[in-house]
Design a protein around this motif. Sequence first.
Motif, mmCIF file in Angstrom:
data_model
loop_
_atom_site.group_PDB
_atom_site.id
_atom_site.type_symbol
_atom_site.label_atom_id
_atom_site.label_comp_id
_atom_site.label_asym_id
_atom_site.label_seq_id
_atom_site.Cartn_x
_atom_site.Cartn_y
_atom_site.Cartn_z
ATOM 1 N N ALA A 496 -7.951 -5.022 4.121
ATOM 2 C CA ALA A 496 -6.680 -5.081 3.393
ATOM 3 C C ALA A 496 -6.071 -3.692 3.243
ATOM 4 N N LEU A 497 -6.898 -2.711 2.886
ATOM 5 C CA LEU A 497 -6.382 -1.384 2.538
ATOM 6 C C LEU A 497 -5.855 -0.618 3.746
ATOM 7 N N LEU A 498 -6.537 -0.690 4.876
ATOM 8 C CA LEU A 498 -6.100 0.088 6.028
ATOM 9 C C LEU A 498 -4.659 -0.240 6.428
ATOM 10 N N PRO A 499 -4.292 -1.517 6.659
ATOM 11 C CA PRO A 499 -2.895 -1.782 7.003
ATOM 12 C C PRO A 499 -1.920 -1.498 5.867
ATOM 13 N N LEU A 500 -2.337 -1.752 4.621
ATOM 14 C CA LEU A 500 -1.430 -1.494 3.501
ATOM 15 C C LEU A 500 -1.141 0.001 3.342
ATOM 16 N N LEU A 501 -2.143 0.838 3.590
ATOM 17 C CA LEU A 501 -1.955 2.281 3.454
ATOM 18 C C LEU A 501 -1.199 2.876 4.638
ATOM 19 N N LEU A 502 -1.082 2.117 5.729
ATOM 20 C CA LEU A 502 -0.303 2.589 6.869
ATOM 21 C C LEU A 502 1.189 2.334 6.692
ATOM 22 N N HIS A 503 1.552 1.599 5.647
ATOM 23 C CA HIS A 503 2.973 1.382 5.320
ATOM 24 C C HIS A 503 3.343 2.314 4.175
ATOM 25 N N PRO A 504 4.512 2.950 4.234
ATOM 26 C CA PRO A 504 4.834 3.946 3.205
ATOM 27 C C PRO A 504 5.008 3.379 1.799
ATOM 28 N N ALA A 505 5.518 2.156 1.673
ATOM 29 C CA ALA A 505 5.746 1.609 0.326
ATOM 30 C C ALA A 505 5.850 0.087 0.381
ATOM 31 N N PRO A 506 4.762 -0.636 0.612
ATOM 32 C CA PRO A 506 4.836 -2.097 0.717
ATOM 33 C C PRO A 506 5.068 -2.754 -0.643
ATOM 34 N N ARG A 507 5.862 -3.818 -0.614
ATOM 35 C CA ARG A 507 6.111 -4.586 -1.837
ATOM 36 C C ARG A 507 5.731 -6.059 -1.674
ATOM 37 N N GLN A 508 5.813 -6.552 -0.442
ATOM 38 C CA GLN A 508 5.452 -7.943 -0.155
ATOM 39 C C GLN A 508 4.445 -7.945 0.988
ATOM 40 N N ALA A 509 3.336 -8.660 0.808
ATOM 41 C CA ALA A 509 2.298 -8.732 1.843
ATOM 42 C C ALA A 509 1.896 -10.181 2.062
ATOM 43 N N LEU A 510 1.609 -10.500 3.313
ATOM 44 C CA LEU A 510 1.169 -11.845 3.689
ATOM 45 C C LEU A 510 -0.177 -11.738 4.385
ATOM 46 N N PHE A 511 -1.126 -12.562 3.942
ATOM 47 C CA PHE A 511 -2.443 -12.620 4.565
ATOM 48 C C PHE A 511 -2.626 -14.019 5.156
ATOM 49 N N LEU A 512 -2.934 -14.074 6.436
ATOM 50 C CA LEU A 512 -3.162 -15.339 7.130
ATOM 51 C C LEU A 512 -4.666 -15.562 7.249
ATOM 52 N N GLY A 513 -5.162 -16.575 6.566
ATOM 53 C CA GLY A 513 -6.598 -16.807 6.494
ATOM 54 C C GLY A 513 -7.161 -16.196 5.229
ATOM 55 N N LEU A 514 -7.965 -16.968 4.504
ATOM 56 C CA LEU A 514 -8.445 -16.509 3.200
ATOM 57 C C LEU A 514 -9.914 -16.106 3.231
ATOM 58 N N GLY A 515 -10.773 -16.914 3.865
ATOM 59 C CA GLY A 515 -12.204 -16.626 3.831
ATOM 60 C C GLY A 515 -12.725 -16.609 2.405
ATOM 61 N N THR A 516 -13.493 -15.595 2.073
ATOM 62 C CA THR A 516 -14.017 -15.484 0.709
ATOM 63 C C THR A 516 -12.935 -15.102 -0.290
ATOM 64 N N GLY A 517 -11.775 -14.705 0.205
ATOM 65 C CA GLY A 517 -10.679 -14.323 -0.678
ATOM 66 C C GLY A 517 -10.702 -12.877 -1.110
#
Length: 884
Positions: A496-517
């Motif tokens: 989760a953190l690697l892609p989120l930190l590659l965006h300068p200022a994310p406000r909305q995120a979508l995750f496809l597939g939950l697994g353990t959550g």
Amino acid sequence: MQPGKKGEGAALALMLASGFAGLGYQVVWTQQAGLWLGHESAAVLAVVAAFFGGLSLGALGFGPRIERAAQPLRGYAALELIIASWGLVLMLRMAPASAALLSLTGARPSPFWQWLVAFGGSFFLLLPATVAMGATLPALERVMAQWLSGGRQASRSIATLYASNTAGAVLGVLASAFWLVPQLGLTRTAGLCVALNLLCATVALFALRRPAEHVTEAKDALPRSGQHAMLAGLALTGLLGIGYEVLVVRVLSQVTENTVYTFAMLLAVYLIGTAAGAAAWQRCLAGRRDGTKLTQALLAALALACLLGTVSLWAAEWLRALLLNGLGAGMAAALIAEAALAIAAFALPTFLMGALFSQLCAQAAQAGLSFGRAIGFNTLGAALAPLLFGVLLTPVLGIKWTLLLIPLAYLALVPSKALRRPVVLLPIAATLALALLAPTLAFVDVPEGGRIISYQEGAMAAVSVVEDAQGVSRLRINNRQQEGSSSSLWFDARQALLPLLLHPAPRQALFLGLGTGMTAASAADDPSLQVDAVELLPEVITASAHFTARLNEGQARPNLHLLAADARRYVRASEASYDVIVSDNFHPARSGSGALYTVEHFQALRARLAEGGLFCQWLPLHQLDLATLRSIVRAFLIAYPEATALLANNSLETPVLGLIGRQAQGSFTSLEAARARLITARFATPPARFGIEDEYALLGSFVAGPAALAQFAGDAPANTDDHPVVAHLAPRITYAPDSAPRERLLALLPALSISPAELLGAQAYSAPGSNSAARLTAYWQARRQFVEAGRHVKPSGDLRAMLAQVQRPLLDVLQLSPDFRPAYDPLVQMAKALAARDPEPASALLRELQQLQPARPEAGELLLELSAMAEAKPMFGRVPRTSP
């Protein structure tokens, strides 16, 4: 050769070819429909119901008319031409029709609305072809009757035609799954089926031409009430036959690998059994005068056969293991084992189903009922089976009780006066015994000392949470697919953190597939971020609460929204836009998962990205061979030509590769931008806890730039909706692994490369006196050497033995890059453990670590502790001892 024999041979060949085309169409249309319907159980079963519904309508509406026609041959040829014409129309217009139905379905439909649109849309979209298919068998049976007996109904060879048509269907499903679709794709496979229909029409007009004859219709041999009862019996046997198939496939999904080959094998065995039963009836039982007693005997035998098939399901795991041990490794052995499971469950029941259907059709003919009405009612019952057994009964009653209803329902067709016969009492007693004594049909591997935390039996899959003796919980789907564990938070959070930190200022995120959550929950650790997580199975959403309960002190996160929906359909139908989209590492071999790695899906995801948005597709290298990976990378590059790749972790056993694509060209403009993003991040748990302590740890996770990815993909076939190569390539390593995950990772890394310019831009590191590019390059080199160093490491409980293996290689890695922390931490931990036994070597190791990475405090702090202990030890030695 006699004219009648010649005509019979031609008719059987036509039925064989027509059956081949019919199942070929079904394979193609089912896969195409899944792209807009989604893969929820209701949607998948709705397509099957719609297909059978069209067949039933054709048999009921047009079968009797063609049978009464003076020239039924023309009618048969016209039906084949209609199928070919509509097959051609769908080849050209399936995409826009699917888009319209997708829009009508919506991103998150209610179960009722989804079923309604899935059934109604599939029914009307396929209707011209399925109606014509439903009438071809009655039409050709009427043509054959003219050849053999001048049109007299008593000599119709219904069972022979049915067996030939079903045998063609067997060839169609096997050829489509194992050869046609992998080689030609869906559209060309449909085109081959169109050609077969045209050939059938042409051959029929020339090979079966015969002067018209007047047909005298038989008088009703039964009153209308008796005919209604007979039609009801045909409908009920169709319902129970397909219901049994749906339930057995559902149970075996917990034992088999659930690939496209698995379902092709199960369907082929089912069809072979029915064809053999029909052929055996025609050869041995046709024309018997005691038809009523024969029907009752077949019903009782079929009830008992279904019970025996159900009993085989409890032994499915044992049988599979036994066969694999005897046959050895290899894809052929694995497929033989799956075929054996299908034979054990299907062979005897389907053989008797084919015989019973032929017997009921013969009785219907004697009663004055047309073959069209007989097969139409039988198919109508089959159309209701997916909804009744797959969607309604299984979630309520459970798979065991639903399966046991089937033999009882067959016995309900036996007259009450015959219920006292031993042949009927035996299956009744056996059913009651299984109901009372047999365990549930649940397959859950529990390790020694472990326990089952939860088990949910849904319409589409069984989801379990199992805890081992050490208290580690694991989430499993159908007992075959592990979706994470309670010990994998470090890895899950990084995804989760690697892609989120590659965006300068994310406000909305979508995750496809939950697994353990825990991946989505780690993203929601930032209170300023709104997180949507889409999961296909509602049971997984429920089970994920067990894993996320310990996060956020057990409190629900108001910014985390869990959505039960098909990921692919949600992306296409939703109108929301997201700054960051993260797609889970779906197992590519599992049925339906390949559609989440296609060019079209990647392009649809790009359309969901907000301006400056970023998409990350995680790929499980431990479940992927390199050939399949090349096809996925090729597809990704078509949608994102400037894609890059990174590693989620440095694990040799469960490596995970991420493909990064952006909504528009551009990236971080400098390492300073990455540093600023880490400073401004508002995660409650700092990213440093998950190994992302600075900009070098963040950007150092990259392994490939666009040029290296393009070179790696080469000319591999791109995975597309029309040519789903991943669904057919990926199962091979699942059935017969030919390499370990570490071997594939170590073979992949040398084929990949990246330069600072590709990642940051040509001007990002060119400032006078800046050594950012050199440090980043050194980090990448250190990471590669770190992974290579683990190639020959053998885990050991002996600390000194482990240090002897890893100390020098890890110190060499730190000499390459002082920024590379993954080589630093394990040495600190081993030095700390060693200090209690042998402080001198521990101190020497810590001093070397302090010299190589002076900016990190851990080695120096531990050295101070050791020095303090060494100084205190002599003082304790001078304390006077008291006398006894």
